[in-house]
Design an enzyme around this catalytic site. Structure first.
Site, PDB file in Angstrom:
ATOM      1  N   LYS A 114      11.201  53.925 -23.966  1.00 43.74           N
ATOM      2  CA  LYS A 114      11.393  53.488 -25.355  1.00 43.74           C
ATOM      3  C   LYS A 114      10.066  53.384 -26.095  1.00 43.74           C
ATOM      4  O   LYS A 114       9.963  53.783 -27.253  1.00 43.74           O
ATOM      5  CB  LYS A 114      12.136  52.151 -25.410  1.00 43.74           C
ATOM      6  CG  LYS A 114      13.584  52.326 -24.981  1.00 43.74           C
ATOM      7  CD  LYS A 114      14.457  51.148 -25.301  1.00 43.74           C
ATOM      8  CE  LYS A 114      15.899  51.523 -24.955  1.00 43.74           C
ATOM      9  NZ  LYS A 114      16.781  50.397 -24.820  1.00 43.74           N
ATOM     10  N   LYS A 198      20.595  61.110 -19.911  1.00 39.64           N
ATOM     11  CA  LYS A 198      21.618  60.078 -19.769  1.00 39.64           C
ATOM     12  C   LYS A 198      22.409  59.923 -21.066  1.00 39.64           C
ATOM     13  O   LYS A 198      21.837  60.036 -22.142  1.00 39.64           O
ATOM     14  CB  LYS A 198      20.894  58.766 -19.438  1.00 39.64           C
ATOM     15  CG  LYS A 198      21.767  57.654 -18.952  1.00 39.64           C
ATOM     16  CD  LYS A 198      20.952  56.385 -18.798  1.00 39.64           C
ATOM     17  CE  LYS A 198      20.511  55.896 -20.154  1.00 39.64           C
ATOM     18  NZ  LYS A 198      19.846  54.600 -20.167  1.00 39.64           N
ATOM     19  N   LYS A 201      23.741  54.936 -26.074  1.00 38.13           N
ATOM     20  CA  LYS A 201      24.384  54.511 -27.324  1.00 38.13           C
ATOM     21  C   LYS A 201      23.753  55.165 -28.554  1.00 38.13           C
ATOM     22  O   LYS A 201      24.314  55.156 -29.619  1.00 38.13           O
ATOM     23  CB  LYS A 201      24.281  52.983 -27.476  1.00 38.13           C
ATOM     24  CG  LYS A 201      25.053  52.189 -26.438  1.00 38.13           C
ATOM     25  CD  LYS A 201      24.937  50.688 -26.691  1.00 38.13           C
ATOM     26  CE  LYS A 201      25.300  49.873 -25.466  1.00 38.13           C
ATOM     27  NZ  LYS A 201      24.192  49.063 -24.955  1.00 38.13           N
TER      28      LYS A 201
HETATM   29  P1  TYM Z   1      23.216  48.282 -21.685  1.00 36.67           P
HETATM   30  O1  TYM Z   1      23.870  47.540 -22.799  1.00 36.67           O
HETATM   31  O2  TYM Z   1      22.210  49.320 -22.015  1.00 36.67           O
HETATM   32  O3  TYM Z   1      24.316  48.970 -20.819  1.00 36.67           O
HETATM   33  C1  TYM Z   1      25.443  48.254 -20.336  1.00 36.67           C
HETATM   34  C2  TYM Z   1      25.816  48.762 -18.955  1.00 36.67           C
HETATM   35  O4  TYM Z   1      26.184  50.135 -19.025  1.00 36.67           O
HETATM   36  C3  TYM Z   1      25.459  50.864 -18.040  1.00 36.67           C
HETATM   37  N1  TYM Z   1      25.217  52.227 -18.552  1.00 36.67           N
HETATM   38  C4  TYM Z   1      25.581  53.356 -17.929  1.00 36.67           C
HETATM   39  N2  TYM Z   1      26.206  53.577 -16.760  1.00 36.67           N
HETATM   40  C5  TYM Z   1      26.440  54.864 -16.410  1.00 36.67           C
HETATM   41  N3  TYM Z   1      26.065  55.922 -17.155  1.00 36.67           N
HETATM   42  C6  TYM Z   1      25.421  55.751 -18.336  1.00 36.67           C
HETATM   43  N4  TYM Z   1      25.065  56.800 -19.069  1.00 36.67           N
HETATM   44  C7  TYM Z   1      25.142  54.414 -18.769  1.00 36.67           C
HETATM   45  N5  TYM Z   1      24.542  53.889 -19.863  1.00 36.67           N
HETATM   46  C8  TYM Z   1      24.588  52.553 -19.707  1.00 36.67           C
HETATM   47  C9  TYM Z   1      24.180  50.101 -17.857  1.00 36.67           C
HETATM   48  O5  TYM Z   1      23.556  50.394 -16.625  1.00 36.67           O
HETATM   49  C10 TYM Z   1      24.656  48.662 -17.955  1.00 36.67           C
HETATM   50  O6  TYM Z   1      25.139  48.195 -16.713  1.00 36.67           O
HETATM   51  N6  TYM Z   1      19.793  45.141 -19.921  1.00 36.67           N
HETATM   52  C11 TYM Z   1      21.226  45.424 -19.933  1.00 36.67           C
HETATM   53  C12 TYM Z   1      22.045  44.236 -20.412  1.00 36.67           C
HETATM   54  C13 TYM Z   1      21.748  42.992 -19.666  1.00 36.67           C
HETATM   55  C14 TYM Z   1      22.159  42.663 -18.350  1.00 36.67           C
HETATM   56  C15 TYM Z   1      21.618  41.354 -18.083  1.00 36.67           C
HETATM   57  C16 TYM Z   1      22.922  43.317 -17.390  1.00 36.67           C
HETATM   58  C17 TYM Z   1      20.998  41.948 -20.145  1.00 36.67           C
HETATM   59  N7  TYM Z   1      20.938  40.976 -19.189  1.00 36.67           N
HETATM   60  C18 TYM Z   1      21.837  40.713 -16.882  1.00 36.67           C
HETATM   61  C19 TYM Z   1      23.130  42.665 -16.162  1.00 36.67           C
HETATM   62  C20 TYM Z   1      22.591  41.383 -15.909  1.00 36.67           C
HETATM   63  C21 TYM Z   1      21.463  46.589 -20.865  1.00 36.67           C
HETATM   64  O7  TYM Z   1      20.709  46.848 -21.746  1.00 36.67           O
HETATM   65  O8  TYM Z   1      22.615  47.246 -20.632  1.00 36.67           O
END
Ligand code: TYM
Length: 333
Positions: A114, A198, A201
């Protein structure tokens, strides 16, 4: 009686959720609500690490609550809550930020990706320190397991390093050691327009959004980038496009990649293959979208969040107090 294990995960309300979020994370959360104490939250403080329109953030937040309910999470079995509703997250963050190092945070892949796109001088401190807050999220609930997609496992590893460091420093088990759990298939869903990247969003072309109309979803799958040849085999290096579609099919059917591959043994036309993939995705997503609409009701959303806030706060403040005492902050009546 043995103590029930805990599971915790969250999603950041930074944009429209994708099929990657669904397969890699969201769809798996409900698997923990019967045998675990399950905590699932909306990581709204994390959404501020990059500039975001306030109205968009608010809408995404409400949508995620409805998505959680639509995925089968039951508010009486799973504590569904908003990160900013539980101030202990920010407080533990203020403590833990002193126990992680500049070096290890600069090595985080997500931060590197990023920040590489930005002017170095203008990279936010919050973006850099993001994994500290994530560590606080996990440790506040003493989570044993953290169900996530592959891109988040590095952050969970960092939380594990911190647990080692912190417990060793104070010579007691203050925090429980968490473990990332990724799905066997679908931990990294790739973009449909560039299957070497990947699905994320912020990539409207190659994404399937959970709010897309069914005909748009079908259109995106039918025009997904494929590879040369006509064989349907799982080979992510040489056939990333076909492999990604196979991965989606296999995850949604709860079968192995081998099984998925053998189902397409007699199909030698990519068009026919893609149609089956689109049918599979719609078979799952259309009823999910209907449930989402039913749950997108302010009364339901507020009730869920109020109940979650209370339960989460109780658990989190217990941990926070323990940490405060451990490090020497004066906790008094
Ligand atoms: P975030 O919001 O980017 O994504 C949410 C979840 O979706 C998964 N993910 C994917 N899995 C498979 N293929 C993809 N292309 C893909 N894109 C996203 C992510 O791995 C995630 O599990 N930092 C985290 C949010 C968070 C969190 C936490 C998670 C904050 N605190 C504590 C677990 C525990 C995040 O940005 O996820």
């Amino acid at each position: 009686m043995e103590k029930m294990k805990r599971s915790l995960s969250g999603i950041k309300p930074t944009g429209n959720l994708t099929l990657g979020n669904y397969i890699g994370a969201l769809r798996n959360f409900k698997n923990y609500q019967d045998e675990y104490e399950n905590f699932v939250f909306i990581a709204d403080l994390h959404a501020l690490t990059l500039p975001i329109d306030p109205a968009f953030l608010r809408q995404n937040t409400k949508d995620i609550v409805a998505f959680y309910l639509a995925s089968g999470l039951d508010k009486d079995k799973t504590t569904i809550f908003l990160q900013s509703d539980v101030s202990a997250h920010s407080e533990l963050n203020s403590i833990l930020i002193n126990y992680l190092y500049m070096g290890e945070l600069s090595r985080m892949t997500q931060f590197k990706d990023k920040s590489a796109k930005m002017n170095h001088e203008a990279v936010g401190v919050g973006l850099f320190a993001y994994p500290v807050l994530m560590t606080a999220d996990i440790l506040l609930y003493n989570a044993d397991v953290v169900p996530v997609g592959e891109d988040q496992t590095q952050h969970v590893e960092l939380a594990r390093d911190l647990v080692h460091r912190f417990n060793a420093r104070y010579n007691k088990e203050v925090f429980v050691m968490p473990k990332a759990v990724t799905p066997k298939v679908g931990a990294r869903i790739m973009s449909l327009s560039d299957p070497t990247k990947k699905m994320s969003k912020s990539d409207p072309k190659g994404d399937i959004f959970l709010k897309d109309e069914p005909n748009i979803i079908r259109k995106k799958i039918m025009s997904a980038v494929t590879d040369t040849g006509n064989e349907i085999i799982y080979d992510p290096v040489n056939k990333p496009g076909i492999s990604n579609l196979l991965q989606i099919y296999s995850a949604l059917s709860d079968i192995t990649l081998d099984e998925a591959q053998s189902r397409f043994h007699d199909i030698h036309q990519y068009g026919e293959f893609k149609k089956i993939i689109a049918d599979k995705v719609l078979e799952e997503i259309v009823p999910f979208q209907e449930r989402f609409k039913e749950f997108s009701n302010p009364k339901i959303i507020n009730e869920v969040l109020n109940q979650g806030k209370e339960r989460a706060s109780r658990v989190a403040s217990r941990t926070l107090n323990k940490v405060k005492k451990t490090v020497g902050l004066y906790v008094h009546e």
